[in-house]
Design an enzyme around this catalytic site. Structure first.
Site, PDB file in Angstrom:
ATOM      1  N   SER A   1     139.630  66.113  96.386  1.00  0.00           N
ATOM      2  CA  SER A   1     140.277  66.302  95.090  1.00  0.00           C
ATOM      3  C   SER A   1     139.402  67.167  94.170  1.00  0.00           C
ATOM      4  O   SER A   1     139.157  68.325  94.462  1.00  0.00           O
ATOM      5  CB  SER A   1     140.617  64.939  94.479  1.00  0.00           C
ATOM      6  OG  SER A   1     141.463  65.071  93.359  1.00  0.00           O
TER       7      SER A   1
ATOM      8  N   ASP B   1     151.529  66.507  98.431  1.00  0.00           N
ATOM      9  CA  ASP B   1     150.423  66.570  97.472  1.00  0.00           C
ATOM     10  C   ASP B   1     150.732  67.586  96.378  1.00  0.00           C
ATOM     11  O   ASP B   1     151.109  68.729  96.661  1.00  0.00           O
ATOM     12  CB  ASP B   1     149.138  66.955  98.209  1.00  0.00           C
ATOM     13  CG  ASP B   1     147.933  67.037  97.294  1.00  0.00           C
ATOM     14  OD1 ASP B   1     147.982  66.460  96.188  1.00  0.00           O
ATOM     15  OD2 ASP B   1     146.940  67.674  97.687  1.00  0.00           O
TER      16      ASP B   1
ATOM     17  N   HIS C   1     148.844  62.821  97.430  1.00  0.00           N
ATOM     18  CA  HIS C   1     147.468  63.108  97.029  1.00  0.00           C
ATOM     19  C   HIS C   1     146.635  61.847  97.230  1.00  0.00           C
ATOM     20  O   HIS C   1     146.533  60.986  96.342  1.00  0.00           O
ATOM     21  CB  HIS C   1     147.417  63.561  95.568  1.00  0.00           C
ATOM     22  CG  HIS C   1     146.071  64.052  95.148  1.00  0.00           C
ATOM     23  ND1 HIS C   1     145.625  65.327  95.416  1.00  0.00           N
ATOM     24  CD2 HIS C   1     145.058  63.439  94.493  1.00  0.00           C
ATOM     25  CE1 HIS C   1     144.410  65.482  94.937  1.00  0.00           C
ATOM     26  NE2 HIS C   1     144.040  64.345  94.367  1.00  0.00           N
TER      27      HIS C   1
END
Length: 312
Positions: A200, A261, A292
């Site tokens: 991330s 995502d 995600h």
């Protein structure tokens, strides 16, 4: 500044730290009871354990796992038992957590990298981003947050001295067994193969590292990619990727995302940029029906790609 410079994804917003909620308010706000929220409770348990022992916490999960301090920051190191005291050299993997993340939580719960390191004889180091670590809560997007913690995406040079220190095992150990572990001796165990995985926010930083000569042997950007499409200044990230490239173009790189995502476009752009810059050993993976989330089930795949690509 042009409006196009900023393309925001709402769930990047971080709740203000130190606004601790009671059990009742948490249940009302999130619709859950933290006592039955196993993942959050595990995070709280880890935070309380480390907070209790401070810099002196040490544990043994098939090796030596401990904290190394650098000024006002730190990182977590794990050396598998079979790698210790035999005079051999081993590859190293560095993991960078996501926004609001915590290195000890990454080491002990979120990832399976300690177990993978034990199985495959490599050393793993868990980096810690900028910001104050606080008692974990569920943020308003459902994620577990340890506070306003982040990597320097738009100005990666601000974190690079820290990253170099981690790569060189710099710092001090302050727990009661420090006399048993000598960082200078442990550093001699490092081979010349040092790999980087970011998730991330950490993945965006990892992607940026494709354009800096820190001598990584492989890089993975998981659920991140090009920060200019993920809440950061497009012009600033463009300046990073347009730098003169001084690293090997055959470095193994994985851009991993999920088909669901929100950062998938950012990951696709990262892949396209790397191909456009003539990087020759780049893989793009989009996991079907994956949102995600940290993809623990792909850790082994990533490690094997790194290892087989650089074993000579």
């Amino acid at each position: 500044m042009d409006n196009d410079d900023y393309i925001w994804l709402d769930y990047l917003t971080v709740e203000q730290p130190n606004q601790e909620k009671t059990d009742i308010s948490v249940k009302h706000y999130y619709g859950i009871d933290i006592k039955t929220d196993k993942y959050l409770q595990n995070a709280i348990d880890i935070w309380e354990l480390i907070n209790k022992y401070g810099k002196k916490y040490f544990c043994n999960y098939g090796g030596e796992t401990f904290q190394i301090n650098i000024g006002d920051r730190f990182y977590v190191a794990h050396f598998p038992s079979q790698c210790l005291n035999n005079g051999c050299k081993y590859p190293v993997l560095i993991f960078l957590h996501g926004l609001t993340g915590y290195s000890w939580h990454s080491a002990l719960d979120k990832t399976g990298l300690i177990e993978l390191a034990n199985q495959n004889n490599f050393i793993v180091l868990f980096g810690q981003g900028n910001g104050e670590i606080t008692r974990p809560v569920r943020d308003k997007y459902g994620g577990v947050s340890f506070g306003d913690i982040y990597w320097q995406i738009e100005n990666p040079e601000l974190d690079m001295d820290y990253i170099r220190n981690v790569m060189n095992l710099q710092g001090t150990i302050e727990y009661c067994r420090q006399d048993d572990l000598n960082l200078l001796e442990l550093r001699k165990m490092f081979s010349d193969k040092i790999y980087l995985i970011g998730y991330s926010n950490g993945a965006m930083y990892s992607f940026n590292m494709c354009f800096y000569d820190l001598h990584f042997s492989g890089i993975c950007s998981m659920m991140g990619g090009y920060g200019g499409l993920a809440g950061y200044s497009n012009s600033k990230i463009s300046e990073i990727v347009d730098r003169p490239i001084n690293i090997s173009l055959d470095i193994p790189i994985i851009i991993l995302s999920g088909s669901l995502d929100e950062y998938l476009p950012a990951s696709k752009k990262a892949f396209d940029i790397l191909l456009g810059k003539n990087f020759s050993n780049v893989k793009f993976l989009s996991i079907p029906d994956r949102k995600h989330t940290y993809s623990r089930d792909f850790e082994k795949y990533i490690w094997e790609f790194f290892f087989t690509s650089t074993k000579n």
